[in-house]
Scaffold this active site. Sequence first.
Site, PDB file in Angstrom:
ATOM      1  N   TRP A 234       0.805  -1.220   0.000  1.00 60.15           N
ATOM      2  CA  TRP A 234       0.000   0.000   0.000  1.00 60.15           C
ATOM      3  C   TRP A 234       0.840   1.273   0.000  1.00 60.15           C
ATOM      4  O   TRP A 234       0.430   2.296  -0.520  1.00 60.15           O
ATOM      5  CB  TRP A 234      -0.926   0.017   1.226  1.00 60.15           C
ATOM      6  CG  TRP A 234      -1.904  -1.109   1.256  1.00 60.15           C
ATOM      7  CD1 TRP A 234      -2.419  -1.751   0.163  1.00 60.15           C
ATOM      8  CD2 TRP A 234      -2.488  -1.725   2.408  1.00 60.15           C
ATOM      9  NE1 TRP A 234      -3.287  -2.719   0.581  1.00 60.15           N
ATOM     10  CE2 TRP A 234      -3.364  -2.729   1.931  1.00 60.15           C
ATOM     11  CE3 TRP A 234      -2.373  -1.523   3.787  1.00 60.15           C
ATOM     12  CZ2 TRP A 234      -4.112  -3.527   2.808  1.00 60.15           C
ATOM     13  CZ3 TRP A 234      -3.118  -2.311   4.646  1.00 60.15           C
ATOM     14  CH2 TRP A 234      -3.974  -3.299   4.159  1.00 60.15           C
ATOM     15  N   GLU A 338       0.825 -10.880  14.191  1.00 59.12           N
ATOM     16  CA  GLU A 338      -0.134 -10.863  15.304  1.00 59.12           C
ATOM     17  C   GLU A 338      -1.155 -11.988  15.168  1.00 59.12           C
ATOM     18  O   GLU A 338      -2.236 -11.790  14.605  1.00 59.12           O
ATOM     19  CB  GLU A 338      -0.879  -9.523  15.355  1.00 59.12           C
ATOM     20  CG  GLU A 338      -0.027  -8.376  15.803  1.00 59.12           C
ATOM     21  CD  GLU A 338      -0.834  -7.078  15.980  1.00 59.12           C
ATOM     22  OE1 GLU A 338      -2.053  -7.083  15.745  1.00 59.12           O
ATOM     23  OE2 GLU A 338      -0.212  -6.073  16.365  1.00 59.12           O
ATOM     24  N   GLU A 427       6.080  -3.643  17.063  1.00 64.19           N
ATOM     25  CA  GLU A 427       5.071  -2.704  16.552  1.00 64.19           C
ATOM     26  C   GLU A 427       4.338  -2.067  17.725  1.00 64.19           C
ATOM     27  O   GLU A 427       4.008  -2.729  18.697  1.00 64.19           O
ATOM     28  CB  GLU A 427       4.072  -3.451  15.662  1.00 64.19           C
ATOM     29  CG  GLU A 427       3.089  -2.532  14.967  1.00 64.19           C
ATOM     30  CD  GLU A 427       1.986  -3.298  14.255  1.00 64.19           C
ATOM     31  OE1 GLU A 427       2.297  -4.096  13.348  1.00 64.19           O
ATOM     32  OE2 GLU A 427       0.810  -3.097  14.623  1.00 64.19           O
ATOM     33  N   ALA A 433      -6.078   0.849  19.285  1.00 63.94           N
ATOM     34  CA  ALA A 433      -5.689  -0.344  18.515  1.00 63.94           C
ATOM     35  C   ALA A 433      -6.142  -0.322  17.062  1.00 63.94           C
ATOM     36  O   ALA A 433      -5.690  -1.128  16.258  1.00 63.94           O
ATOM     37  CB  ALA A 433      -6.221  -1.597  19.193  1.00 63.94           C
ATOM     38  N   TRP A 461       4.877   1.879  14.428  1.00 61.22           N
ATOM     39  CA  TRP A 461       3.924   1.860  13.308  1.00 61.22           C
ATOM     40  C   TRP A 461       3.516   3.288  13.039  1.00 61.22           C
ATOM     41  O   TRP A 461       3.190   3.982  14.005  1.00 61.22           O
ATOM     42  CB  TRP A 461       2.711   1.015  13.709  1.00 61.22           C
ATOM     43  CG  TRP A 461       1.729   0.756  12.625  1.00 61.22           C
ATOM     44  CD1 TRP A 461       0.538   1.388  12.432  1.00 61.22           C
ATOM     45  CD2 TRP A 461       1.827  -0.226  11.583  1.00 61.22           C
ATOM     46  NE1 TRP A 461      -0.110   0.855  11.348  1.00 61.22           N
ATOM     47  CE2 TRP A 461       0.652  -0.128  10.803  1.00 61.22           C
ATOM     48  CE3 TRP A 461       2.809  -1.169  11.239  1.00 61.22           C
ATOM     49  CZ2 TRP A 461       0.429  -0.947   9.704  1.00 61.22           C
ATOM     50  CZ3 TRP A 461       2.581  -1.975  10.147  1.00 61.22           C
ATOM     51  CH2 TRP A 461       1.396  -1.861   9.384  1.00 61.22           C
ATOM     52  N   LYS A 466      -0.583   7.976   5.667  1.00 61.81           N
ATOM     53  CA  LYS A 466      -2.012   7.646   5.660  1.00 61.81           C
ATOM     54  C   LYS A 466      -2.732   8.577   6.649  1.00 61.81           C
ATOM     55  O   LYS A 466      -2.174   8.947   7.677  1.00 61.81           O
ATOM     56  CB  LYS A 466      -2.198   6.177   6.068  1.00 61.81           C
ATOM     57  CG  LYS A 466      -3.658   5.756   6.025  1.00 61.81           C
ATOM     58  CD  LYS A 466      -3.850   4.259   5.979  1.00 61.81           C
ATOM     59  CE  LYS A 466      -5.353   3.952   5.999  1.00 61.81           C
ATOM     60  NZ  LYS A 466      -5.649   2.536   5.851  1.00 61.81           N
ATOM     61  N   GLU A 468      -4.330   8.637   9.249  1.00 63.51           N
ATOM     62  CA  GLU A 468      -4.687   7.979  10.502  1.00 63.51           C
ATOM     63  C   GLU A 468      -3.623   8.361  11.527  1.00 63.51           C
ATOM     64  O   GLU A 468      -2.472   8.635  11.171  1.00 63.51           O
ATOM     65  CB  GLU A 468      -4.796   6.456  10.338  1.00 63.51           C
ATOM     66  CG  GLU A 468      -3.514   5.772   9.891  1.00 63.51           C
ATOM     67  CD  GLU A 468      -3.659   4.250   9.706  1.00 63.51           C
ATOM     68  OE1 GLU A 468      -4.793   3.739   9.735  1.00 63.51           O
ATOM     69  OE2 GLU A 468      -2.623   3.603   9.516  1.00 63.51           O
TER      70      GLU A 468
HETATM   71  C1  IDC Z   1      -3.685  -1.150  10.331  1.00 58.35           C
HETATM   72  C2  IDC Z   1      -3.360   0.085   9.541  1.00 58.35           C
HETATM   73  C3  IDC Z   1      -4.561   0.494   8.724  1.00 58.35           C
HETATM   74  C4  IDC Z   1      -5.003  -0.683   7.862  1.00 58.35           C
HETATM   75  C5  IDC Z   1      -5.255  -1.902   8.721  1.00 58.35           C
HETATM   76  C6  IDC Z   1      -5.574  -3.129   7.884  1.00 58.35           C
HETATM   77  O1  IDC Z   1      -2.942   1.102  10.415  1.00 58.35           O
HETATM   78  O2  IDC Z   1      -4.231   1.596   7.924  1.00 58.35           O
HETATM   79  O3  IDC Z   1      -6.185  -0.353   7.180  1.00 58.35           O
HETATM   80  O4  IDC Z   1      -4.114  -2.201   9.503  1.00 58.35           O
HETATM   81  O5  IDC Z   1      -6.147  -4.134   8.653  1.00 58.35           O
HETATM   82  C7  IDC Z   1      -2.087  -3.865  14.320  1.00 58.35           C
HETATM   83  C8  IDC Z   1      -1.616  -4.479  13.061  1.00 58.35           C
HETATM   84  C9  IDC Z   1      -1.493  -3.429  11.971  1.00 58.35           C
HETATM   85  C10 IDC Z   1      -2.635  -2.446  12.037  1.00 58.35           C
HETATM   86  C11 IDC Z   1      -2.494  -1.673  13.341  1.00 58.35           C
HETATM   87  C12 IDC Z   1      -3.549  -0.596  13.539  1.00 58.35           C
HETATM   88  O6  IDC Z   1      -0.408  -5.184  13.208  1.00 58.35           O
HETATM   89  O7  IDC Z   1      -1.490  -4.097  10.739  1.00 58.35           O
HETATM   90  O8  IDC Z   1      -2.503  -1.554  10.973  1.00 58.35           O
HETATM   91  N1  IDC Z   1      -2.555  -2.617  14.446  1.00 58.35           N
HETATM   92  O9  IDC Z   1      -4.836  -1.162  13.544  1.00 58.35           O
HETATM   93  N2  IDC Z   1      -2.161  -4.454  15.488  1.00 58.35           N
HETATM   94  C13 IDC Z   1      -2.712  -3.607  16.389  1.00 58.35           C
HETATM   95  C14 IDC Z   1      -2.961  -2.414  15.730  1.00 58.35           C
END
Ligand code: IDC
Length: 502
Positions: A234, A338, A427, A433, A461, A466, A468
């Site tokens: 992405w 995860e 991460e 979350a 992370w 993006k 967010e």
């Molecule tokens: C999130 C990204 C988001 C994306 C999503 C996809 O921030 O932009 O749309 O994934 O499912 C995790 C994960 C990580 C997540 C992040 C936030 O490892 O992939 O990224 N998160 O939700 N674990 C806890 C939080």
Amino acid sequence: MWFKEHKKQILIGVIAVLAIAAALAVGIFIGRGKQETPNPTTDTEAVTDTATEEPDTESDADVSQYNVEIFTSGSWDSNGSVGATYNVRFSNTSDADVSAWYIEVEVPEGSTVADSWGCTTEVKGKTLTITAVDWGAAVAKGQTIEVGFNMTTPTAITPSISALYVDGKKQDGSAAATTEEASTEEIEPEERPEPESGTPLENHGALQVEGTQLVDASGAPYQLKGVSTHGLAWFPEYVNKDAFQTIRDDWGGNVIRLAMYTDESGGYCSGGDKEQLKALIDTGVNAATELGMYVIIDWHILHDTDPKINQGEAEKFFAEMSAKYANYDNVLYEICNEPNGGATWDGSIKPYAETIIPIIRKNDKDAIIIVGTPTWSQDVDIVADNPITGQENIMYTVHFYAATHTDNIRNKVTYALDKGLPIFVSEFSLCDASGNGANDLNQAEKWFDLINSNNLSYCSWSLSNKAETSALIQSGCSKTSGWEESELSETGKWIRNQIRGN
Ligand code: IDC
């Protein structure tokens, strides 16, 4: 703290920018409920009534109970109108199972839905109601479900959710705002660090694990500090040498994590272009190597919950990666981001790791291998009671999102470290979350006390713009390296300070 005291003003600021958030390609709705213990995934207490929302107070630990997003996954011309596929993803991060939910989305008059899966739809005037049915309706705690439909609208739209009802109750929600507009806290930059003479790799060589501690080639404790990319498919533009050099020289970082989703859209096992993804990894590994930085190849399972689901692909992938990078002292392998859902340590993750580790070891005898832990890499306590034996240089992940994961996960870390488990925070972020919502800098500080007092390694992370909260770069900034202070998000500024300051 200033942030706490001004929480209301910040919320007002957030609301004021919803118009900007409406321009986003993804509409996110966070259903909020009153609950004191903000861990969505491990608590066993019953949920308090989410319908009775009390006014925010400083001590109020409001957390997101449900995270719902709507996004398009393809569109086409339909006789002058716009046809598109819409997906609605509902994540139940509360402590109770959900048995019914529906959302309302504003659409132009004259919109029509052709077909749907996991939901029924009804358009009345400008309101489209999407009601989950069959397999879409029941969402167990901790589970995420995706339903969808095809709709034709007179003009192209960016869908956003205006209301969410769960088990008959309307949720008080807030659309997620973009980071830069929501950010009002002044974060004073730390001084830029004195660069090491020589690169991290020249100075520290091949890393090893001794007890709970990561150590360098000379046996001295060593902390990896850096950032994770967003999904490689992405945000590929951030995989470049100048970006990594900015992280190394301006931020003081020494590690980059390359996050390759396995089962999200464009994922390695879900229709993504495997050769292109591996080429991106190669670009990232080579850029890091030229800069003398460490680099983590992350098999980013998430939607696919259990690492066993794509184990066959993982076996081939890690055989190939470890053969290719066998002579790279700076490459670390993270074999399952995860695990979640029903993936238990004893039943799935440990046996998976015990299959993948020897595959890597066949080519690369001593690389650091990082193993994910149950419940989105939170349950290091369970792993500490039954770690993998007979293997060297293994570490285990804990992940946290500071506005969601607090004392009870920190307690798991302390317990696991006391039992001798080597932990890597591969991460984390400061928000909730979902990767969005407001940052909780108080909790983030508590996490960093724990991290730094135990010399834990970490990656933040995510290196992306993006829209967010967890993205490190402002969403309005398209530069892919050399970011100025003002081009970093609130998260980016805070993380840069952390990396610079210790
Ligand atoms: C999130 C990204 C988001 C994306 C999503 C996809 O921030 O932009 O749309 O994934 O499912 C995790 C994960 C990580 C997540 C992040 C936030 O490892 O992939 O990224 N998160 O939700 N674990 C806890 C939080």
